[in-house]
Design a protein around this motif. Structure first.
Motif, short mmCIF file in Angstrom:
data_model
loop_
_atom_site.label_atom_id
_atom_site.label_comp_id
_atom_site.label_asym_id
_atom_site.label_seq_id
_atom_site.Cartn_x
_atom_site.Cartn_y
_atom_site.Cartn_z
N GLY A 27 67.33 8.22 66.24
CA GLY A 27 67.14 7.33 67.38
C GLY A 27 68.38 7.26 68.25
N SER A 28 69.53 7.16 67.62
CA SER A 28 70.79 7.15 68.38
C SER A 28 71.00 8.47 69.10
N TYR A 29 70.79 9.56 68.37
CA TYR A 29 70.96 10.91 68.92
C TYR A 29 70.07 11.11 70.15
N SER A 30 68.80 10.86 69.97
CA SER A 30 67.85 11.06 71.06
C SER A 30 68.11 10.10 72.22
N GLY A 31 68.38 8.85 71.90
CA GLY A 31 68.66 7.86 72.95
C GLY A 31 69.91 8.20 73.75
N LEU A 32 70.95 8.63 73.05
CA LEU A 32 72.18 9.00 73.76
C LEU A 32 71.93 10.18 74.70
N LEU A 41 75.93 17.82 71.65
CA LEU A 41 76.96 18.06 70.64
C LEU A 41 77.89 16.86 70.46
N VAL A 42 77.89 15.95 71.41
CA VAL A 42 78.63 14.69 71.27
C VAL A 42 77.72 13.64 70.61
N ILE A 46 77.79 11.13 66.56
CA ILE A 46 77.69 9.67 66.69
C ILE A 46 76.51 9.16 65.88
N GLY A 47 75.35 9.77 66.08
CA GLY A 47 74.17 9.39 65.30
C GLY A 47 74.38 9.62 63.81
N PHE A 48 75.02 10.73 63.49
CA PHE A 48 75.26 11.07 62.09
C PHE A 48 76.16 10.03 61.43
N LEU A 89 77.77 20.90 58.76
CA LEU A 89 76.55 21.67 58.56
C LEU A 89 75.49 21.27 59.58
N ASN A 90 75.38 19.97 59.85
CA ASN A 90 74.47 19.45 60.86
C ASN A 90 74.76 20.08 62.22
N GLN A 91 76.01 20.08 62.61
CA GLN A 91 76.40 20.64 63.91
C GLN A 91 76.03 22.12 64.00
N LEU A 92 76.32 22.84 62.93
CA LEU A 92 76.01 24.27 62.90
C LEU A 92 74.52 24.52 63.04
#
Length: 132
Positions: A27-32, A41-42, A46-48, A89-92
């Motif tokens: 939710g944070s990821y998508s909302g941002l 990539l920013v 933050i969501g993580f 790993l998430n970022q990759l």
């Protein structure tokens, strides 16, 4: 047999805790991205990080029966280090999904969530929440 059932029970609980953490993360990821115009990539770390805080609290209070470390600061530090490895790993996976596989941001995140879940549960169970 009893030990196997205990791990399975912890796995189910960790899955539930991770689902809640993922909802906060996603939710944070998508909302941002969609509402605040933040680069994906920013937004991803933050969501993580928000999800990490939730899953740690639930892990020590509800998910795992055993705790290897007595020092809560050391435990959280190792928990966070595993989380940082999971975040890398998430970022990759998110980057590869978006840039190389041309997946939608959200689909790349779902793919990443499955992979990172397995990594995090296994690492945390093995390193933090078992007896020596």
């Amino acid at each position: 047999m009893r030990a196997l059932l205990g791990v399975a029970d912890e796995g189910v609980r960790y899955f539930a805790a991770s689902a809640l953490a993922l909802a906060i993360d996603f939710g944070s990821y998508s909302g941002l991205i969609r509402l605040a115009g933040v680069d994906y990539l920013v937004a991803a770390p933050i969501g993580f990080a928000l999800g990490l805080a939730v899953v740690y609290g639930l892990s020590i209070r509800w998910v795992f029966r055993q705790r290897r470390l007595k020092d809560a600061r050391a435990e959280f530090a190792l928990f966070a280090l595993i989380g940082l490895a999971g975040m890398a790993l998430n970022q990759l996976v998110v980057y590869a999904g978006v840039e190389w596989l041309a997946l939608a941001y959200e689909l790349a995140k779902v793919l990443s969530a499955g992979i990172v879940f397995c990594f995090n549960f296994g690492s945390r169970k093995l390193l933090l929440f078992t007896r020596f």
